[in-house]
Design an enzyme around this catalytic site. Structure first.
Site, PDB file in Angstrom:
ATOM      1  N   ASP A   1     -26.940 -14.144  14.780  1.00  0.00           N
ATOM      2  CA  ASP A   1     -25.775 -13.791  15.601  1.00  0.00           C
ATOM      3  C   ASP A   1     -26.101 -12.533  16.405  1.00  0.00           C
ATOM      4  O   ASP A   1     -26.675 -11.565  15.868  1.00  0.00           O
ATOM      5  CB  ASP A   1     -24.556 -13.554  14.694  1.00  0.00           C
ATOM      6  CG  ASP A   1     -23.249 -13.489  15.479  1.00  0.00           C
ATOM      7  OD1 ASP A   1     -23.142 -12.661  16.409  1.00  0.00           O
ATOM      8  OD2 ASP A   1     -22.331 -14.255  15.153  1.00  0.00           O
TER       9      ASP A   1
ATOM     10  N   HIS B   1     -19.649 -24.130  14.462  1.00  0.00           N
ATOM     11  CA  HIS B   1     -20.681 -23.256  13.880  1.00  0.00           C
ATOM     12  C   HIS B   1     -20.180 -22.626  12.587  1.00  0.00           C
ATOM     13  O   HIS B   1     -18.986 -22.412  12.405  1.00  0.00           O
ATOM     14  CB  HIS B   1     -21.101 -22.167  14.874  1.00  0.00           C
ATOM     15  CG  HIS B   1     -19.963 -21.320  15.376  1.00  0.00           C
ATOM     16  ND1 HIS B   1     -19.143 -21.731  16.392  1.00  0.00           N
ATOM     17  CD2 HIS B   1     -19.518 -20.100  15.004  1.00  0.00           C
ATOM     18  CE1 HIS B   1     -18.232 -20.797  16.622  1.00  0.00           C
ATOM     19  NE2 HIS B   1     -18.428 -19.794  15.794  1.00  0.00           N
TER      20      HIS B   1
HETATM   21  P1  5GP Z   1     -16.675 -17.342  16.472  1.00  0.00           P
HETATM   22  O1  5GP Z   1     -15.788 -16.147  16.669  1.00  0.00           O
HETATM   23  O2  5GP Z   1     -16.500 -18.383  17.569  1.00  0.00           O
HETATM   24  O3  5GP Z   1     -16.584 -17.920  15.093  1.00  0.00           O
HETATM   25  O4  5GP Z   1     -18.143 -16.767  16.558  1.00  0.00           O
HETATM   26  C1  5GP Z   1     -18.922 -16.793  17.691  1.00  0.00           C
HETATM   27  C2  5GP Z   1     -20.131 -15.945  17.404  1.00  0.00           C
HETATM   28  O5  5GP Z   1     -21.115 -16.190  18.379  1.00  0.00           O
HETATM   29  C3  5GP Z   1     -19.839 -14.435  17.428  1.00  0.00           C
HETATM   30  O6  5GP Z   1     -20.104 -13.864  16.164  1.00  0.00           O
HETATM   31  C4  5GP Z   1     -20.785 -13.917  18.499  1.00  0.00           C
HETATM   32  O7  5GP Z   1     -21.378 -12.688  18.177  1.00  0.00           O
HETATM   33  C5  5GP Z   1     -21.821 -15.013  18.608  1.00  0.00           C
HETATM   34  N1  5GP Z   1     -22.403 -15.126  19.932  1.00  0.00           N
HETATM   35  C6  5GP Z   1     -21.732 -15.188  21.126  1.00  0.00           C
HETATM   36  N2  5GP Z   1     -22.606 -15.308  22.145  1.00  0.00           N
HETATM   37  C7  5GP Z   1     -23.844 -15.324  21.590  1.00  0.00           C
HETATM   38  C8  5GP Z   1     -25.166 -15.423  22.163  1.00  0.00           C
HETATM   39  O8  5GP Z   1     -25.381 -15.537  23.365  1.00  0.00           O
HETATM   40  N3  5GP Z   1     -26.205 -15.401  21.279  1.00  0.00           N
HETATM   41  C9  5GP Z   1     -26.011 -15.288  19.936  1.00  0.00           C
HETATM   42  N4  5GP Z   1     -27.109 -15.264  19.164  1.00  0.00           N
HETATM   43  N5  5GP Z   1     -24.794 -15.202  19.372  1.00  0.00           N
HETATM   44  C10 5GP Z   1     -23.716 -15.206  20.188  1.00  0.00           C
END
Ligand code: 5GP
Ligand code: ZN
Length: 136
Positions: free
Chosen positions: A31, A98
């Protein structure tokens, strides 16, 4: 795959990522905003929006990949939280299914899975409501 999905682009290599594991069903990478050292996201190779979207067979294959990565991460730390957000209200920012795999260590200062418990809820009514939704 969808063209405008960030995580589909990561799978295709159009956006760089720190990949730690890949097989036919899953892709796992660090992440970009880690809550702990080793905070990993694991995603199915096919694009599904959330946990209700993915067919059972794909989910079963994907979960076996997840378990493999979880085994490694559990050794990387000495505990592991697994979190999966569905919908904006639940904090989902990227709408490609995810799971967050978050290695934990003593006194890492992260608070996950602790909440103030709600009092005076009508548990029987809640039980019946949820059960009727499951039977639809
Ligand atoms: P959610 O809040 O949708 O469960 O988590 C999305 C996650 O994706 C977040 O923890 C964020 O840091 C991660 N994330 C967003 N954009 C990117 C990216 O471009 N690369 C990586 N490695 N992680 C990302
Ligand atoms: Zn996608």
């Amino acid at each position: 795959m969808t063209n405008d999905c960030l995580f589909c682009k990561i799978i295709k290599g159009e956006i760089p990522s720190n990949k730690i594991y890949e097989d036919d069903y899953a892709y796992a990478f660090l992440d970009i905003n880690p809550s702990t050292e080793g905070h990993t996201l694991i995603i199915p190779k096919k694009h599904y929006k959330n946990i209700t979207d993915i067919p059972a067979e794909d989910l079963s294959n994907f979960m076996q990949s997840l378990q493999k990565v979880a085994k490694g991460l559990l050794q990387f730390g000495n505990g592991l939280n697994i979190i999966q957000n569905n919908g904006e209200t639940a904090g989902q920012l990227v709408f490609h299914l995810h799971f967050h795999l978050i290695p934990r260590r003593e006194a890492d200062g992260v608070s996950i899975g602790h909440w103030e418990s709600k009092k005076n809820l009508d548990m029987n009514k809640i039980q019946e409501n949820i059960k009727s939704l499951l039977n639809q």
